[in-house]
Design a protein around this motif. Sequence first.
Motif, PDB file in Angstrom:
ATOM      1  N   GLU A 162       0.807  -1.217   0.000  1.00 57.40           N
ATOM      2  CA  GLU A 162       0.000   0.000   0.000  1.00 57.40           C
ATOM      3  C   GLU A 162       0.843   1.272   0.000  1.00 57.40           C
ATOM      4  OE1 GLU A 162      -2.692  -0.581   3.282  1.00 57.40           O
ATOM      5  OE2 GLU A 162      -3.478  -2.436   2.389  1.00 57.40           O
ATOM      6  N   ARG A 163       2.157   1.123   0.139  1.00 51.01           N
ATOM      7  CA  ARG A 163       3.049   2.287   0.128  1.00 51.01           C
ATOM      8  C   ARG A 163       2.988   2.994  -1.227  1.00 51.01           C
ATOM      9  NH1 ARG A 163       7.447  -0.355   1.453  1.00 51.01           N
ATOM     10  NH2 ARG A 163       6.797  -0.328   3.633  1.00 51.01           N
ATOM     11  N   ASP A 164       2.961   2.235  -2.300  1.00 50.81           N
ATOM     12  CA  ASP A 164       2.877   2.791  -3.651  1.00 50.81           C
ATOM     13  C   ASP A 164       2.142   1.771  -4.503  1.00 50.81           C
ATOM     14  OD1 ASP A 164       3.194   3.706  -6.250  1.00 50.81           O
ATOM     15  OD2 ASP A 164       5.316   4.240  -6.006  1.00 50.81           O
ATOM     16  N   VAL A 165       0.823   1.905  -4.568  1.00 51.39           N
ATOM     17  CA  VAL A 165      -0.009   0.890  -5.222  1.00 51.39           C
ATOM     18  C   VAL A 165       0.302   0.794  -6.707  1.00 51.39           C
ATOM     19  CG1 VAL A 165      -2.377   0.175  -5.737  1.00 51.39           C
ATOM     20  CG2 VAL A 165      -1.817   1.112  -3.492  1.00 51.39           C
ATOM     21  N   ASP A 166       0.574   1.926  -7.336  1.00 56.79           N
ATOM     22  CA  ASP A 166       0.908   1.901  -8.760  1.00 56.79           C
ATOM     23  C   ASP A 166       2.148   1.033  -8.997  1.00 56.79           C
ATOM     24  OD1 ASP A 166       0.597   3.251 -11.585  1.00 56.79           O
ATOM     25  OD2 ASP A 166       2.722   3.420 -11.058  1.00 56.79           O
ATOM     26  N   TYR A 167       3.190   1.247  -8.209  1.00 54.41           N
ATOM     27  CA  TYR A 167       4.406   0.446  -8.351  1.00 54.41           C
ATOM     28  C   TYR A 167       4.130  -1.014  -8.015  1.00 54.41           C
ATOM     29  CZ  TYR A 167       9.090  -1.396  -7.750  1.00 54.41           C
ATOM     30  OH  TYR A 167      10.218  -2.177  -7.858  1.00 54.41           O
ATOM     31  N   THR A 168       3.355  -1.251  -6.975  1.00 54.20           N
ATOM     32  CA  THR A 168       3.041  -2.626  -6.571  1.00 54.20           C
ATOM     33  C   THR A 168       2.407  -3.406  -7.709  1.00 54.20           C
ATOM     34  OG1 THR A 168       2.784  -2.078  -4.225  1.00 54.20           O
ATOM     35  CG2 THR A 168       1.602  -4.020  -5.023  1.00 54.20           C
ATOM     36  N   MET A 169       1.413  -2.817  -8.345  1.00 53.49           N
ATOM     37  CA  MET A 169       0.724  -3.543  -9.413  1.00 53.49           C
ATOM     38  C   MET A 169       1.619  -3.713 -10.636  1.00 53.49           C
ATOM     39  SD  MET A 169      -1.828  -4.185  -7.651  1.00 53.49           S
ATOM     40  CE  MET A 169      -2.505  -5.297  -8.875  1.00 53.49           C
ATOM     41  N   ARG A 170       2.498  -2.754 -10.890  1.00 51.25           N
ATOM     42  CA  ARG A 170       3.454  -2.917 -11.987  1.00 51.25           C
ATOM     43  C   ARG A 170       4.433  -4.047 -11.675  1.00 51.25           C
ATOM     44  NH1 ARG A 170       4.155   1.484 -15.643  1.00 51.25           N
ATOM     45  NH2 ARG A 170       2.676   3.173 -15.239  1.00 51.25           N
ATOM     46  N   ALA A 171       4.919  -4.059 -10.451  1.00 45.49           N
ATOM     47  CA  ALA A 171       5.912  -5.065 -10.072  1.00 45.49           C
ATOM     48  C   ALA A 171       5.324  -6.464 -10.099  1.00 45.49           C
ATOM     49  CB  ALA A 171       6.464  -4.749  -8.689  1.00 45.49           C
ATOM     50  N   ILE A 202      -1.433  -5.266 -20.743  1.00 42.15           N
ATOM     51  CA  ILE A 202      -2.198  -4.409 -19.840  1.00 42.15           C
ATOM     52  C   ILE A 202      -2.175  -2.983 -20.381  1.00 42.15           C
ATOM     53  CG2 ILE A 202      -2.372  -3.396 -17.534  1.00 42.15           C
ATOM     54  CD1 ILE A 202      -1.220  -5.857 -16.353  1.00 42.15           C
ATOM     55  N   GLY A 203      -3.329  -2.451 -20.722  1.00 41.65           N
ATOM     56  CA  GLY A 203      -3.412  -1.081 -21.184  1.00 41.65           C
ATOM     57  C   GLY A 203      -3.393  -0.105 -20.023  1.00 41.65           C
ATOM     58  N   PRO A 204      -3.027   1.141 -20.260  1.00 45.63           N
ATOM     59  CA  PRO A 204      -2.972   2.148 -19.190  1.00 45.63           C
ATOM     60  C   PRO A 204      -4.293   2.312 -18.451  1.00 45.63           C
ATOM     61  CG  PRO A 204      -1.877   2.949 -21.165  1.00 45.63           C
ATOM     62  CD  PRO A 204      -2.556   1.667 -21.544  1.00 45.63           C
ATOM     63  N   ALA A 205      -5.413   2.256 -19.166  1.00 49.42           N
ATOM     64  CA  ALA A 205      -6.716   2.423 -18.516  1.00 49.42           C
ATOM     65  C   ALA A 205      -7.040   1.245 -17.605  1.00 49.42           C
ATOM     66  CB  ALA A 205      -7.807   2.603 -19.567  1.00 49.42           C
ATOM     67  N   ASP A 206      -6.709   0.040 -18.046  1.00 53.27           N
ATOM     68  CA  ASP A 206      -6.946  -1.146 -17.218  1.00 53.27           C
ATOM     69  C   ASP A 206      -6.078  -1.103 -15.967  1.00 53.27           C
ATOM     70  OD1 ASP A 206      -8.794  -2.411 -19.020  1.00 53.27           O
ATOM     71  OD2 ASP A 206      -7.088  -2.908 -20.303  1.00 53.27           O
ATOM     72  N   HIS A 207      -4.819  -0.728 -16.136  1.00 50.36           N
ATOM     73  CA  HIS A 207      -3.917  -0.608 -14.993  1.00 50.36           C
ATOM     74  C   HIS A 207      -4.431   0.443 -14.015  1.00 50.36           C
ATOM     75  CE1 HIS A 207      -0.186  -0.380 -12.711  1.00 50.36           C
ATOM     76  NE2 HIS A 207      -0.139   0.917 -12.940  1.00 50.36           N
TER      77      HIS A 207
END
Length: 312
Positions: A162-171, A202-207
Amino acid sequence: MLSSRLISANGIEIFVTEQGSGPLVLLCHGWPELSHSWRHQLPAIAAAGFHVVAPDMRGFGRTSAPESVESYSIFDLVGDMVALVAELGETKAIIVGHDWGAPVAWHAALFRPDIFTAVGGLSVAPPWRGHERPMETLAKSGITNFYWQYFQKPGVAEAEFERDVDYTMRAISFGVDDSLYLREGFGFLGNPAIERKLPDWIGPADHAHVVETYRRTGFRGGLNWYRNIDRNWDLTAPWHGAQIHQPAIFIAGAKDSVVTSILGGKRVTEMHRVLPNLKRKLIIEGAGHWIQQERRDEVNAALIEFLKDVSG
């Protein structure tokens, strides 16, 4: 037409996305996903003549997330699907799951063959119950850095993710195949200095949709599934050695470490022990873990062929 709604079932509110009419097909997602991960399958299966329903599973997305860890046992998860079938006005369904959704599907078929007439699993082979609790097996093997172990203590993995959800889902979506064992000095996500680009499936909108959802909900609900692994072993004692006799299909990527690991590979090789009526085992070359998103056309074709076959 694709639609969504909340359905009260098994004492919780379950958010579903659905499309089509005909025999009922349930699609169970895994971790850390949402019903959105079936976005490529919903229209294709509906067009093939089925009523296809993809829920946000217990603890995920817009579905209820009970507080207690004990509310996420395999009995609760299968109970949700049993109740959902009834609330949808049906008595029978075909159930398919990916990742953690696969054990839900396998156990649903095992526990309630009167309801679930056929079953499919993506990426996770059907389990057979070992002779001791999984966490004890890991410890006795001298393993201390497997990700299941890291997920056990409430709050630890949540804080990292939860520290950086965007990075988490990318990783996770880009590099989970390398992350089943934690490296010393790092959490599940590995070295944060490594750039994590989105894969082309994975498209940007889906991410963005997934990131926004997990920023709102956090990760506790899904992680509680892992905190019931040993408890599930205890609860399923009556089914030790049992088989799933319904027609079944298994689909996985050849590069998925879940099926290439020592334990996972053995289960894939010997799945006939649990599935005597296995209709097809499809291993897709070059594909990884997120198979229904990575290779949607091949997965759709295989699933639709299977669904048509088992529904007559």
